[in-house]
Design a protein around this motif. Structure first.
Motif, PDB file in Angstrom:
ATOM      1  N   MET A  49       1.121 133.428  50.048  1.00  0.00           N
ATOM      2  CA  MET A  49       0.115 133.707  51.078  1.00  0.00           C
ATOM      3  C   MET A  49      -0.640 132.436  51.468  1.00  0.00           C
ATOM      4  SD  MET A  49      -1.171 137.403  49.594  1.00  0.00           S
ATOM      5  CE  MET A  49      -2.556 137.496  50.668  1.00  0.00           C
ATOM      6  N   GLY A  50      -0.096 131.282  51.094  1.00  0.00           N
ATOM      7  CA  GLY A  50      -0.759 130.019  51.399  1.00  0.00           C
ATOM      8  C   GLY A  50      -1.755 129.619  50.332  1.00  0.00           C
ATOM      9  N   TRP A  51      -2.748 130.433  50.096  1.00  0.00           N
ATOM     10  CA  TRP A  51      -3.765 130.141  49.081  1.00  0.00           C
ATOM     11  C   TRP A  51      -3.327 130.590  47.684  1.00  0.00           C
ATOM     12  CZ3 TRP A  51      -5.802 134.379  46.553  1.00  0.00           C
ATOM     13  CH2 TRP A  51      -5.642 135.626  47.179  1.00  0.00           C
ATOM     14  N   ILE A  52      -2.295 131.441  47.614  1.00  0.00           N
ATOM     15  CA  ILE A  52      -1.748 131.901  46.339  1.00  0.00           C
ATOM     16  C   ILE A  52      -0.234 132.045  46.477  1.00  0.00           C
ATOM     17  CG2 ILE A  52      -2.140 134.342  46.869  1.00  0.00           C
ATOM     18  CD1 ILE A  52      -2.614 134.790  43.831  1.00  0.00           C
ATOM     19  N   THR A  53       0.479 131.593  45.446  1.00  0.00           N
ATOM     20  CA  THR A  53       1.924 131.751  45.368  1.00  0.00           C
ATOM     21  C   THR A  53       2.232 132.382  44.020  1.00  0.00           C
ATOM     22  OG1 THR A  53       2.274 129.796  46.725  1.00  0.00           O
ATOM     23  CG2 THR A  53       4.159 130.563  45.449  1.00  0.00           C
ATOM     24  N   THR A  54       3.050 133.426  44.018  1.00  0.00           N
ATOM     25  CA  THR A  54       3.416 134.104  42.777  1.00  0.00           C
ATOM     26  C   THR A  54       4.905 133.933  42.532  1.00  0.00           C
ATOM     27  OG1 THR A  54       1.628 135.704  43.032  1.00  0.00           O
ATOM     28  CG2 THR A  54       3.416 136.307  41.535  1.00  0.00           C
ATOM     29  N   LEU A  55       5.232 133.600  41.296  1.00  0.00           N
ATOM     30  CA  LEU A  55       6.603 133.422  40.846  1.00  0.00           C
ATOM     31  C   LEU A  55       6.959 134.532  39.879  1.00  0.00           C
ATOM     32  CD1 LEU A  55       6.057 129.678  40.044  1.00  0.00           C
ATOM     33  CD2 LEU A  55       7.466 130.501  41.912  1.00  0.00           C
ATOM     34  N   ALA A  56       8.251 134.884  39.822  1.00  0.00           N
ATOM     35  CA  ALA A  56       8.713 135.910  38.879  1.00  0.00           C
ATOM     36  C   ALA A  56      10.061 135.509  38.313  1.00  0.00           C
ATOM     37  CB  ALA A  56       8.822 137.270  39.574  1.00  0.00           C
ATOM     38  N   ALA A  57      10.318 135.992  37.112  1.00  0.00           N
ATOM     39  CA  ALA A  57      11.621 135.784  36.489  1.00  0.00           C
ATOM     40  C   ALA A  57      12.635 136.688  37.179  1.00  0.00           C
ATOM     41  CB  ALA A  57      11.545 136.093  34.997  1.00  0.00           C
ATOM     42  N   PRO A  58      13.809 136.153  37.553  1.00  0.00           N
ATOM     43  CA  PRO A  58      14.794 136.956  38.280  1.00  0.00           C
ATOM     44  C   PRO A  58      15.224 138.229  37.548  1.00  0.00           C
ATOM     45  CG  PRO A  58      15.434 134.644  38.266  1.00  0.00           C
ATOM     46  CD  PRO A  58      14.245 134.784  37.358  1.00  0.00           C
ATOM     47  N   ASP A  59      15.370 138.170  36.245  1.00  0.00           N
ATOM     48  CA  ASP A  59      15.839 139.324  35.473  1.00  0.00           C
ATOM     49  C   ASP A  59      14.707 140.178  34.908  1.00  0.00           C
ATOM     50  OD1 ASP A  59      18.453 138.544  35.959  1.00  0.00           O
ATOM     51  OD2 ASP A  59      18.537 137.321  34.134  1.00  0.00           O
ATOM     52  N   SER A  60      13.463 139.743  35.131  1.00  0.00           N
ATOM     53  CA  SER A  60      12.305 140.460  34.609  1.00  0.00           C
ATOM     54  C   SER A  60      11.157 140.316  35.607  1.00  0.00           C
ATOM     55  CB  SER A  60      11.913 139.888  33.243  1.00  0.00           C
ATOM     56  OG  SER A  60      10.789 140.548  32.736  1.00  0.00           O
ATOM     57  N   PRO A  61      11.191 141.101  36.695  1.00  0.00           N
ATOM     58  CA  PRO A  61      10.211 140.907  37.771  1.00  0.00           C
ATOM     59  C   PRO A  61       8.754 141.106  37.362  1.00  0.00           C
ATOM     60  CG  PRO A  61      11.577 142.840  38.179  1.00  0.00           C
ATOM     61  CD  PRO A  61      12.137 142.156  36.976  1.00  0.00           C
ATOM     62  N   ALA A  62       8.488 141.747  36.244  1.00  0.00           N
ATOM     63  CA  ALA A  62       7.104 141.908  35.788  1.00  0.00           C
ATOM     64  C   ALA A  62       6.605 140.653  35.074  1.00  0.00           C
ATOM     65  CB  ALA A  62       6.972 143.120  34.877  1.00  0.00           C
ATOM     66  N   THR A  63       7.508 139.712  34.773  1.00  0.00           N
ATOM     67  CA  THR A  63       7.123 138.433  34.184  1.00  0.00           C
ATOM     68  C   THR A  63       6.758 137.505  35.329  1.00  0.00           C
ATOM     69  OG1 THR A  63       8.629 138.770  32.335  1.00  0.00           O
ATOM     70  CG2 THR A  63       7.900 136.523  32.733  1.00  0.00           C
ATOM     71  N   GLN A  64       5.452 137.301  35.514  1.00  0.00           N
ATOM     72  CA  GLN A  64       4.984 136.574  36.688  1.00  0.00           C
ATOM     73  C   GLN A  64       3.936 135.529  36.345  1.00  0.00           C
ATOM     74  OE1 GLN A  64       3.698 139.408  39.666  1.00  0.00           O
ATOM     75  NE2 GLN A  64       5.787 140.103  40.020  1.00  0.00           N
ATOM     76  N   LEU A  65       3.798 134.579  37.263  1.00  0.00           N
ATOM     77  CA  LEU A  65       2.810 133.514  37.188  1.00  0.00           C
ATOM     78  C   LEU A  65       2.295 133.293  38.593  1.00  0.00           C
ATOM     79  CD1 LEU A  65       1.468 131.077  35.696  1.00  0.00           C
ATOM     80  CD2 LEU A  65       3.521 129.771  36.309  1.00  0.00           C
ATOM     81  N   SER A  66       0.960 133.254  38.754  1.00  0.00           N
ATOM     82  CA  SER A  66       0.375 132.974  40.072  1.00  0.00           C
ATOM     83  C   SER A  66      -0.334 131.632  40.049  1.00  0.00           C
ATOM     84  CB  SER A  66      -0.620 134.074  40.478  1.00  0.00           C
ATOM     85  OG  SER A  66       0.063 135.246  40.842  1.00  0.00           O
ATOM     86  N   LEU A  67      -0.188 130.913  41.142  1.00  0.00           N
ATOM     87  CA  LEU A  67      -0.798 129.595  41.326  1.00  0.00           C
ATOM     88  C   LEU A  67      -1.670 129.708  42.568  1.00  0.00           C
ATOM     89  CD1 LEU A  67       2.705 128.017  40.987  1.00  0.00           C
ATOM     90  CD2 LEU A  67       1.018 128.215  39.156  1.00  0.00           C
ATOM     91  N   ALA A  68      -2.957 129.386  42.443  1.00  0.00           N
ATOM     92  CA  ALA A  68      -3.865 129.680  43.553  1.00  0.00           C
ATOM     93  C   ALA A  68      -5.003 128.675  43.669  1.00  0.00           C
ATOM     94  CB  ALA A  68      -4.447 131.078  43.377  1.00  0.00           C
ATOM     95  N   ARG A  69      -5.495 128.546  44.908  1.00  0.00           N
ATOM     96  CA  ARG A  69      -6.670 127.703  45.167  1.00  0.00           C
ATOM     97  C   ARG A  69      -7.965 128.430  44.828  1.00  0.00           C
ATOM     98  NH1 ARG A  69      -3.579 126.003  49.795  1.00  0.00           N
ATOM     99  NH2 ARG A  69      -4.621 127.514  51.122  1.00  0.00           N
TER     100      ARG A  69
END
Length: 118
Positions: free
Chosen positions: A34-54
């Motif tokens: 969304m520009g101010w936040i980007t969320t990453l997920a593991a391909p085989d485990s979509p609930a495993t996530q990390l968000s990077l944000a301003r």
């Protein structure tokens, strides 16, 4: 009440650049940007996530964790029974979540959310 996922949030002035780093090093997929936040997920485990944000969105501080639940009202009741009031919200956000922030007993800012229909 069920927890659907817990996401760690890392503060950065450039979410896109940091997302590229984590994506390349850990083979994570970008699932939201969304520009101010980007969320990453593991391909085989979509609930495993990390968000990077301003920031935390809606001019708020970035919480350390985001915890998605299926019953936001239940969590509010549990916290209020312990004398803990939200610092922000509950409110419906433009990006399709209902959420609130609270501080745990150690002072950590936590974002509790549930997805809502647009």
């Amino acid at each position: 009440m069920a927890v659907r996922r817990i996401v760690s949030n890392i503060r950065t002035d450039n979410p896109t650049a940091l997302a590229a780093f984590y994506s390349e090093v850990f083979d994570l997929d970008i699932v939201m940007d969304m520009g101010w936040i980007t969320t990453l997920a593991a391909p085989d485990s979509p609930a495993t996530q990390l968000s990077l944000a301003r920031h935390g969105g809606s001019d708020t501080e970035l919480p350390a964790l985001s915890i998605e639940v299926d019953d936001l009202s239940d969590i509010l009741d549990r916290l209020e029974s312990r004398g803990i009031q939200p610092e922000y919200g509950p409110t419906n956000e433009d990006w399709g979540v209902r959420r609130f922030y609270f501080r745990d007993p150690a002072g950590t800012l936590i974002n509790v959310l549930t997805h809502i229909a647009p």
